[in-house]
Design an enzyme around this catalytic site. Sequence first.
Site, PDB file in Angstrom:
ATOM      1  N   GLU A  43     -34.734   9.978 -30.104  1.00 17.41           N
ATOM      2  CA  GLU A  43     -35.139  10.857 -28.996  1.00 17.41           C
ATOM      3  C   GLU A  43     -34.774  12.312 -29.367  1.00 17.41           C
ATOM      4  O   GLU A  43     -33.743  12.538 -30.013  1.00 17.41           O
ATOM      5  CB  GLU A  43     -34.334  10.450 -27.749  1.00 17.41           C
ATOM      6  CG  GLU A  43     -34.471  11.382 -26.554  1.00 17.41           C
ATOM      7  CD  GLU A  43     -33.431  11.093 -25.444  1.00 17.41           C
ATOM      8  OE1 GLU A  43     -32.271  10.730 -25.759  1.00 17.41           O
ATOM      9  OE2 GLU A  43     -33.796  11.236 -24.265  1.00 17.41           O
ATOM     10  N   LYS A 120     -40.912  10.518 -21.002  1.00 15.26           N
ATOM     11  CA  LYS A 120     -39.773   9.777 -20.423  1.00 15.26           C
ATOM     12  C   LYS A 120     -39.821   9.753 -18.893  1.00 15.26           C
ATOM     13  O   LYS A 120     -39.946  10.804 -18.247  1.00 15.26           O
ATOM     14  CB  LYS A 120     -38.469  10.416 -20.899  1.00 15.26           C
ATOM     15  CG  LYS A 120     -37.202   9.679 -20.515  1.00 15.26           C
ATOM     16  CD  LYS A 120     -36.017  10.347 -21.208  1.00 15.26           C
ATOM     17  CE  LYS A 120     -34.684   9.704 -20.915  1.00 15.26           C
ATOM     18  NZ  LYS A 120     -33.589  10.376 -21.639  1.00 15.26           N
ATOM     19  N   GLU A 139     -30.968  16.701 -17.997  1.00 20.86           N
ATOM     20  CA  GLU A 139     -32.357  16.234 -18.171  1.00 20.86           C
ATOM     21  C   GLU A 139     -33.178  16.442 -16.900  1.00 20.86           C
ATOM     22  O   GLU A 139     -34.366  16.717 -16.958  1.00 20.86           O
ATOM     23  CB  GLU A 139     -32.373  14.773 -18.601  1.00 20.86           C
ATOM     24  CG  GLU A 139     -31.865  14.595 -20.018  1.00 20.86           C
ATOM     25  CD  GLU A 139     -32.250  13.260 -20.603  1.00 20.86           C
ATOM     26  OE1 GLU A 139     -33.437  12.938 -20.644  1.00 20.86           O
ATOM     27  OE2 GLU A 139     -31.332  12.531 -21.020  1.00 20.86           O
ATOM     28  N   CYS A 165     -34.625   6.369 -24.543  1.00 26.46           N
ATOM     29  CA  CYS A 165     -33.217   6.382 -24.158  1.00 26.46           C
ATOM     30  C   CYS A 165     -32.905   5.685 -22.843  1.00 26.46           C
ATOM     31  O   CYS A 165     -32.868   4.479 -22.780  1.00 26.46           O
ATOM     32  CB  CYS A 165     -32.659   7.805 -24.179  1.00 26.46           C
ATOM     33  SG  CYS A 165     -30.849   7.766 -24.140  1.00 26.46           S
ATOM     34  N   ASN A 190     -30.111   9.393 -27.282  1.00 24.57           N
ATOM     35  CA  ASN A 190     -28.916  10.234 -27.461  1.00 24.57           C
ATOM     36  C   ASN A 190     -27.975   9.812 -26.344  1.00 24.57           C
ATOM     37  O   ASN A 190     -28.212  10.140 -25.173  1.00 24.57           O
ATOM     38  CB  ASN A 190     -29.222  11.723 -27.252  1.00 24.57           C
ATOM     39  CG  ASN A 190     -30.038  12.353 -28.362  1.00 24.57           C
ATOM     40  OD1 ASN A 190     -29.504  12.976 -29.275  1.00 24.57           O
ATOM     41  ND2 ASN A 190     -31.361  12.212 -28.277  1.00 24.57           N
TER      42      ASN A 190
HETATM   43  N1  CDT Z   1     -30.518  10.645 -23.292  1.00 21.51           N
HETATM   44  C1  CDT Z   1     -30.200   9.734 -22.358  1.00 21.51           C
HETATM   45  O1  CDT Z   1     -31.046   9.305 -21.593  1.00 21.51           O
HETATM   46  N2  CDT Z   1     -28.885   9.350 -22.295  1.00 21.51           N
HETATM   47  C2  CDT Z   1     -28.406   8.446 -21.309  1.00 21.51           C
HETATM   48  C3  CDT Z   1     -27.020   8.789 -20.905  1.00 21.51           C
HETATM   49  C4  CDT Z   1     -26.816   8.376 -19.519  1.00 21.51           C
HETATM   50  S1  CDT Z   1     -25.226   7.969 -19.135  1.00 21.51           S
HETATM   51  C5  CDT Z   1     -25.264   6.235 -19.127  1.00 21.51           C
HETATM   52  C6  CDT Z   1     -28.407   6.987 -21.742  1.00 21.51           C
HETATM   53  O2  CDT Z   1     -28.819   6.146 -20.944  1.00 21.51           O
HETATM   54  O3  CDT Z   1     -27.983   6.667 -22.841  1.00 21.51           O
END
Ligand code: CDT
Length: 311
Positions: A43, A120, A139, A165, A190
Amino acid sequence: MGLAVAQLGPVHLSDSRQAVVQRLLEMMREAKGRGAELVVFPELALTTFFPRYWMDEQEAQQKFFETAMPNPAVQPLFDEARKLEIGFYLGYAELTKAGKPFNTAILVDRGANIVGKYRKIHLPGHSDHKPQAPFQHLEKKFFNVGDRGFGVWDTMGARIGMCICNDRRWAETYRTMALQGAELVVLGYNTPSQNIHWNEPVHLRTTTHLLALQGNAYMNGVWVAAAAKCGSEDGFHMIGSSAIVAPTGEIVARTLGEEDEVIAVQADLRLGELFRQNVFNFAKHRRPEHYGLITGRVGAGEPLPQPPLED
Ligand code: CDT
């Protein structure tokens, strides 16, 4: 299918897109050398994970978004893919011609044609400034919610769905794609190691990541290939554990470190068919007349009225 995941180690604020693309090229060549026909990149692969920094939308868009794909910085990846005849998934921040920002991924076939685009849908984090937090997760500030649904594409000899993600944690993501006959779900991520919202033990970040991939692969009879950007980006650590999971729910390959690393397998796409024709034969066993709440409600509400016990 020869399937590879190319995990990226940290991309720092000072790293140029050109430098990142050189690293992606190296891994694309390695993936090809190890028999891959498709390689999955992370991502927001071209820059650092910028939603951790407070700034206004304009600044973010100027520094971190792509207004065209391919563009001169990324073109070498398309050229090499065409030369090597390898497909790829790539995540990046997209600013549309109309000025709308999305967290986007593309699927590129072995002729270097963009055959699919996903924006997304499950955007985690917040849009307000949290000065007390060790870092931000903006985000919800920087991206619009994806407007293209969960697409599935017949390409490269497989039926492939894309997500990004946080989508991987939601059952709806995979089921919507499995109902379109997806055989393989590809995604990049990420995932910060530290939870800024509550005091979560760090190891749980990796546990819940793998649990989500494994459970959903099994319950939908699909392969899942997930690529991290990880390690410490300017001091902000993110988990690795990029993985390829079979429809059995088992991890077939997993990265060992938190640097650039390729994992590759020969994925037997027929394996999912066993599950889709038996325990998870949707046409035979699903009961959508009892699933109305899944689309009818967003947040949890009151229990549904029940028929009388004697009925
Ligand atoms: N980039 C991304 O969507 N990261 C989220 C962090 C959220 S905290 C659980 C993830 O779901 O990995």
